[in-house]
Motif scaffolding. Structure first.
Motif, PDB file in Angstrom:
ATOM      1  N   LEU A 248       0.823  -1.210   0.000  1.00 13.29           N
ATOM      2  CA  LEU A 248       0.000   0.000   0.000  1.00 13.29           C
ATOM      3  C   LEU A 248       0.853   1.254   0.000  1.00 13.29           C
ATOM      4  O   LEU A 248       0.517   2.245  -0.641  1.00 13.29           O
ATOM      5  CB  LEU A 248      -0.934   0.002   1.210  1.00 13.29           C
ATOM      6  N   ALA A 249       1.963   1.198   0.721  1.00 12.02           N
ATOM      7  CA  ALA A 249       2.830   2.368   0.769  1.00 12.02           C
ATOM      8  C   ALA A 249       3.347   2.695  -0.630  1.00 12.02           C
ATOM      9  O   ALA A 249       3.309   3.841  -1.076  1.00 12.02           O
ATOM     10  CB  ALA A 249       3.996   2.116   1.718  1.00 12.02           C
ATOM     11  N   GLU A 250       3.788   1.673  -1.328  1.00 10.58           N
ATOM     12  CA  GLU A 250       4.324   1.906  -2.661  1.00 10.58           C
ATOM     13  C   GLU A 250       3.196   2.275  -3.633  1.00 10.58           C
ATOM     14  O   GLU A 250       3.374   3.105  -4.526  1.00 10.58           O
ATOM     15  CB  GLU A 250       5.057   0.659  -3.164  1.00 10.58           C
ATOM     16  N   ALA A 251       2.065   1.650  -3.452  1.00  7.34           N
ATOM     17  CA  ALA A 251       0.930   1.932  -4.331  1.00  7.34           C
ATOM     18  C   ALA A 251       0.541   3.403  -4.248  1.00  7.34           C
ATOM     19  O   ALA A 251       0.222   4.029  -5.263  1.00  7.34           O
ATOM     20  CB  ALA A 251      -0.252   1.054  -3.958  1.00  7.34           C
ATOM     21  N   ALA A 252       0.589   3.949  -3.052  1.00  8.41           N
ATOM     22  CA  ALA A 252       0.216   5.353  -2.884  1.00  8.41           C
ATOM     23  C   ALA A 252       1.147   6.249  -3.701  1.00  8.41           C
ATOM     24  O   ALA A 252       0.710   7.223  -4.308  1.00  8.41           O
ATOM     25  CB  ALA A 252       0.274   5.738  -1.413  1.00  8.41           C
ATOM     26  N   ARG A 253       2.407   5.879  -3.771  1.00 10.01           N
ATOM     27  CA  ARG A 253       3.365   6.695  -4.521  1.00 10.01           C
ATOM     28  C   ARG A 253       3.077   6.685  -6.012  1.00 10.01           C
ATOM     29  O   ARG A 253       3.422   7.614  -6.728  1.00 10.01           O
ATOM     30  CB  ARG A 253       4.795   6.202  -4.284  1.00 10.01           C
TER      31      ARG A 253
END
Lengths: 357, 357
Positions: free
Chosen positions: A101-106
């Motif tokens: 999710l952290a990377e997806a947000a980026r």
DNA sequence: CAGCGGCTCGATAGCGCTAACAATCCCGGG
DNA sequence: CCCGGGATTGTTAGCGCTATCGAGCCGCTG
């Protein structure tokens, strides 16, 4: 007539809830065209330094944030990543999700959870995924080891990332850790501490990682010139229950091991419980090490010395790979990359030198 | 002339990767206008039954799936939900995420994870959230109990849902479980089994749930006419370590309890470990119950009798509340609703009648 | 039979952004 | 002094969908 531009603004906000700033407003304020603003936002190199700075300043002043919906509609590039999971441990899934999710947000990507039984029909599953408009799929273990599934997914042109798989598939991205090396390193650590009889509690034989970890254990013994002994290798299945039984068997040996290396933390925790119940101390009487560094490793006491598998980091990388593949289009999708992350040994309180008998 | 619209299609897919079906194509095939297709898809009641059926059929045949980006751009309604978390347990977060993501998928909402220290400046945080274009915020414990934070969020017009909070705030949605009732029920269960001396291991006093659970314990004792005893109430902090110490204290009493009720599963697991280490059997010598039904409850052995807190379900409801609030607009956002979910007692193997001394 | 309201449905006009192409400017060479 | 070409910026035309309004049609009242 009270407020000059009230009509325009109220008309705009009539439909929408938030009065969000648009490119046009930024463009107007900066005295450039909307396209230039777009270029600045997207880091297009063909913008002069002066213009870029001016636009950047206006963006900051106005608090402009691009609208992701409009962006993906206009560019035609969207990014919906499915996360297929069957029944991994909660802590694994949690860490995985956090990373993904952290990377997806980026990347303005969306992660869509897809519960999926291991026995499910691959074809039916693919249909389901299409219905959710997924462009890519994240495959954590144990699903990543299903060749049929992976093949079916790659076959319909989806970008696929296998995380921690033991069976890398053609055309799929992979992010792996060196399970064998990690198991060898942990075993070597125990040997270095002075242990010569080291019990091993194996994982679920259906998962590729189990074999790798066992191989690593054996390799380290071999490299140290320690003879292998079948009785010291017990078969677990990654569950606490199986760890209980395996540890009992190990401690029941005529000459019990002075150290036990379990293929995951749950089983190591079980071994600690059994050892304690027998009135033995950990690590004084028996050293116990785990694998994965899941929540239970630091929950129980003594905290487990274990191998840290950077699950969040792996999920992050996998997500990044997928986002890149989608953005890059079909050509780049072919060039499936294989990434590998480093493990690390986390020394805590559950191991030490063997007791001088 | 084999395919009439071949040229149109190739032109369309020039930019985009996937040859996705659009409303226009469906409309054309069904002999209606795009608007009508949109109405059917969105369940607008002002469409005749006949038209609806025809369109539905074409949609199925063509495998049409609406483009969420276009949809949210056109309707101006988007749904980005932030999930603020500080450091809940992995299993809690995992279950929470699964529930939230499942519901989010149904609403085409996006969940954005936001790590956040408890001491963080509320104002700075709000700015950060705006930068991510969040429309709503999901607040799991312990963050949901920070009045300043909640107030700041509601203040800027964000929809806020507090999950499992002890301090419902004005204007925020809440989804709660009756912690006190659940603790009372569990205590009553132990009393019904025949226990009269029941030890309690309390949770982190800074979290509202701890107080509620303690109150429930006391209430059940009072209702059963059992005198309370200060020595039987020990203070933990929800950590395994604290459970270890508390259980030791309890078992060191001149007349130790025959049952121990811990305010969460981690501490209950610790109590099981201590009990075992003293050579006592669970549940024969001491019954031990937990709270939350987290992963560890079924990981250890014996599996814990515990209170099931339906975290995923609560997260799901909270997400639904938020999605509804965003869709409904400002008016409905005022009517913050308070939902409550039912707990359930999960009877497993860690409790039983007291030993007949 | 005009007129009116209710029911369906279609035409139009964007939502905010960006690909593709066009326009402009500045520079040095011919 | 004119022109080609690189660097920079603007213009146009949608992406796929839906809000809005208006058109057509029916049955009904007076």
């Amino acid at each position: 007539m009270i407020e000059g531009d009230a009509s325009g603004e109220s008309r705009r906000t009539a439909r929408r809830g938030g009065a969000s700033v648009t490119v046009s407003q930024v463009a107007h304020a900066a005295g450039v065209s909307p396209m230039t603003v777009s270029r600045v936002v997207n880091g297009d190199p063909r913008v002069s330094q002066a213009t870029r700075e001016k636009v950047d300043e206006v963006i900051r002043d106005l608090g402009y944030v691009p609208n992701p919906a409009a962006r993906s509609l206009a560019s035609g590039r969207q990014c919906r990543i499915g996360l297929l999971y069957s029944n991994p441990s909660a802590s694994y899934l949690s860490e995985f999700l956090v990373g993904a999710l952290a990377e997806a947000a980026r990347h303005d990507a969306q992660i869509i959870l897809e519960q999926c039984e291991a026995e499910a029909d691959a074809a039916a599953l693919v249909g389901q995924l299409r219905r959710h408009r997924l462009d890519a799929v994240l495959l954590p273990p144990p699903l990543c080891d299903d060749p049929q599934l992976v093949e079916a997914l790659v076959g319909v042109g989806m970008a696929v990332a296998q995380v921690a798989t033991g069976r890398p598939a053609e055309g799929a991205h992979t992010v792996c850790m060196d399970d064998e090396g990690a198991a060898a390193a942990m075993t070597a650590r125990l040997i270095a501490l002075g242990h010569r009889r080291i019990g091993f509690i194996g994982g679920d034989p259906r998962q590729a990682s189990s074999q790798l970890r066992l191989t690593g254990y054996r390799r380290a013994l071999a490299e140290a010139g320690i003879a292998m002994e079948a009785a010291l290798e017990t078969a677990g299945d990654y569950s606490y229950r199986s760890g209980l039984a395996s540890c009992e068997a190990l401690l029941d040996l005529a000459v019990p091991p002075t150290a036990i290396f379990a293929a995951n933390d749950d089983m190591a925790a079980a071994a600690v419980a059994v050892t304690h119940r027998r009135g033995l101390d950990v690590p004084r009487d028996v050293s116990i090490c785990g694998f994965d560094d899941t929540a239970i490793a630091t929950t129980i006491w003594p905290e487990l010395t274990t191998v840290r598998q950077p699950v969040a980091e792996m999920a992050r990388m996998a997500t990044q790979l997928l986002a890149g593949a989608i953005a890059g289009g079909a050509e780049e999708r072919q060039a499936a990359s294989d990434e590998s992350v480093a493990f690390s040994l986390i020394a805590r309180d559950s191991d030490g030198p063997p007791q001088r008998a």
